[in-house]
Design an enzyme around this catalytic site. Structure first.
Site, PDB file in Angstrom:
ATOM      1  N   GLU A 132      16.475  57.981  41.003  1.00 53.62           N
ATOM      2  CA  GLU A 132      17.633  57.086  41.118  1.00 53.62           C
ATOM      3  C   GLU A 132      18.279  56.895  39.759  1.00 53.62           C
ATOM      4  O   GLU A 132      17.594  56.694  38.749  1.00 53.62           O
ATOM      5  CB  GLU A 132      17.248  55.697  41.655  1.00 53.62           C
ATOM      6  CG  GLU A 132      17.058  55.612  43.143  1.00 53.62           C
ATOM      7  CD  GLU A 132      16.977  54.159  43.611  1.00 53.62           C
ATOM      8  OE1 GLU A 132      17.665  53.289  43.010  1.00 53.62           O
ATOM      9  OE2 GLU A 132      16.220  53.887  44.551  1.00 53.62           O
ATOM     10  N   GLU A 191      10.399  51.150  43.961  1.00 50.57           N
ATOM     11  CA  GLU A 191      10.471  50.026  43.023  1.00 50.57           C
ATOM     12  C   GLU A 191       9.484  48.907  43.325  1.00 50.57           C
ATOM     13  O   GLU A 191       9.857  47.793  43.711  1.00 50.57           O
ATOM     14  CB  GLU A 191      11.904  49.521  42.961  1.00 50.57           C
ATOM     15  CG  GLU A 191      12.814  50.586  42.364  1.00 50.57           C
ATOM     16  CD  GLU A 191      14.227  50.102  42.059  1.00 50.57           C
ATOM     17  OE1 GLU A 191      14.606  49.014  42.537  1.00 50.57           O
ATOM     18  OE2 GLU A 191      14.941  50.818  41.354  1.00 50.57           O
TER      19      GLU A 191
END
Length: 504
Positions: free
Chosen positions: A352, A224
């Site tokens: 995810e 991220e």
């Protein structure tokens, strides 16, 4: 669990409400070791038998020092590896953190840290579970109430927002929206000296350690990667922030890739984009890498409505003003991931999603992954006292109510995540669906030459306690009746194979 679902919810909330009976994966195969490593073939992950591999698994990230799970019941031991294999999970995303690999200064590798993780790696590999190594991070490091990036790599330039205003103290995920943290990310992407060198050298050390691990599935370079001060544009429909990918992340990633390729020529290298736009499908900007055929695109899907639902559960808001469906968000996310992977000559993987006990949201995401023929890694295997989500109800993200007791698995959640699915296909997947209520499973594929049978995981204890009935065309079932792994040999001359399975 990342900024994206909590971050996206923060934005949308303001707008909307005003501010076990199975075989071990691969155990019954002939030539198990030949089944790894995985390689990219077009949009598919393929094993050494030329079978398309689909992955269902979990994330495993220990976010507090020493950044590796202990050999205790509430950490990770052989019983955990057995549990994953027994329930059909054939992959794990492993949080080998930059802060653990190179904690004190650029170029100095903590070999004891790699040894500590190797204990877990060997447990998983012996059960034929493929592992994706992940330089996980949230909000850089402790200065910003996060973890993952070592302190020496969090550069503070004279006159920066942090030196002028001091570090933010709003917690996860709110620090992301401060100029201090956003500028610190910009500093990281812009560095061309010691920090970038250290990032490459840390990844090179990881790759060198596990270059010969047959159940490695490669390297997820940075979890991220926040877009910096331009973050607001990443959510703009049809606009996004693709320049962040192409001009900041890709040079940063390719520099690390060069180091990895000096010691490992075979395993896949995975690029990951900023977290904000991933769940709403805004455009991404990665391009193909010259001379590189083994690229992956790691993406996350955290529907912003998930955090709104969580806010209701925690009593932060009274009710949702709209139906809690994530179908539109999921569809946009999957479509954009396929488009981005295609443009960079990569295979995509949903690395995810979840982090919730909301069963309907899990149903929607897993059903869409089936529809798009995408593998996934659920966040998170255990709660492991995740420091970035304590205030948001950390206990919701794991599969167990008590990390130290595997008998406390959340059964309704497991019924959604433990699914019938094709682990290895002697052909090209065309259509896949599974109903976690009835156990009805449908799969269709186009046969192609392969060195082994098609293998379909069947969760007997969870969905078929009285066995199952299977109808097949274009192939022959060669496994025993009611086996925990359905094995099929394609019929000569068949143009299509279809499998329909129902519970007795």
């Amino acid at each position: 669990m990342r900024a994206v679902h909590l971050f996206g919810a923060s934005v949308l909330a303001c707008a909307l409400v005003g501010c076990k009976a199975s075989t071990v994966p691969g155990e019954a195969q002939s030539g198990d070791e030949a089944s790894a490593p995985l390689r990219r073939d077009g949009r598919w992950l393929v094993d050494a038998e030329n079978r398309v591999v689909m992955l269902h698994g979990v994330n495993m990230v220990w976010k507090t020092a020493p950044f590796v799970p202990p050999a205790t019941a509430d950490g990770f031991v052989a019983a955990d590896a057995d549990w994953l294999a027994d329930h059909g999970f054939n992959t794990a995303r492993i949080g080998v953190l930059w802060a653990g690999v190179m904690p004190t200064q650029a170029g100095v590798i903590d070999q004891d840290y790699l040894v500590a993780w190797d204990r877990v790696i060997q447990l998983l590999a012996r059960r034929h579970i493929w592992m994706l190594f992940d330089f996980h991070q949230d909000m850089l490091g402790p200065l910003y109430q996060g973890e993952g990036v070592p302190d020496w790599a969090v550069e503070q330039l004279p006159g920066s927002f942090t030196t002028l205003l001091g570090p933010p103290a709003f917690g996860f995920p709110f620090n992301y929206f401060t100029p201090q943290l956003s500028q610190a990310y910009d500093n990281l992407w812009a560095d061309t000296g010691e920090i970038r060198d250290g990032f490459r050298e840390a990844w090179t050390a990881v790759a060198k350690r596990w270059a010969d691990q047959p159940y490695s599935m490669g390297y997820d370079l940075f979890n991220e990667p926040w877009a910096g001060l331009e973050y607001a544009s990443c959510l703009v429909p049809l606009v996004g922030c693709p320049a962040h990918d192409s001009q900041e992340l890709q040079p940063f990633y390719e520099y690390a890739r060069n180091g990895i390729r000096s010691v490992d020529q075979q395993h896949i290298i995975w690029f990951e984009s900023e977290p904000e736009g991933s769940s709403v499908g805004t455009p991404k900007g990665f391009t193909a890498v010259a001379g590189e055929s083994q690229l992956g695109y790691s993406f996350h899907d955290y529907c912003p409505l998930a955090a709104l639902t969580q806010s209701v559960q925690l009593g932060l808001i009274d009710a949702l003003p709209i139906p809690a469906t994530c179908n539109g968000f999921n569809e946009a996310s999957a479509n954009e991931a396929r488009d981005q992977a295609d443009r960079m000559n990569a295979v995509e993987l949903l690395t995810e999603f979840g982090a919730t006990d909301d069963l309907e949201l899990l149903r929607q995401t897993t059903a869409l992954a089936d529809e798009h023929l995408i593998g996934w890694q659920y966040w998170h295997y255990k709660n492991w006292a995740d420091p970035t989500t304590q205030s948001q109800g950390s206990g919701a993200q794991g599969l167990f109510t008590d990390d130290a007791d595997l008998s406390t698995v959340k059964p309704d959640k497991l019924r959604i995540l433990e699914r019938s699915y094709p682990q290895a296909t002697a052909g090209i997947p065309e259509e896949l669906s599974f109903d976690p209520d009835s156990g009805a499973f449908h799969y269709r594929y186009t046969p192609r030459a392969a060195g082994g049978p098609t293998l379909i995981y069947i969760p007997l204890s969870t969905h078929y306690p009285n066995g199952y009935h299977v109808e097949v065309s274009g192939a022959t079932v060669v496994s025993a009746p009611n086996a925990g792994q359905l094995r099929l040999d394609n019929l000569a001359g068949a143009n299509e194979v279809t499998i329909d399975l129902t519970a007795n």
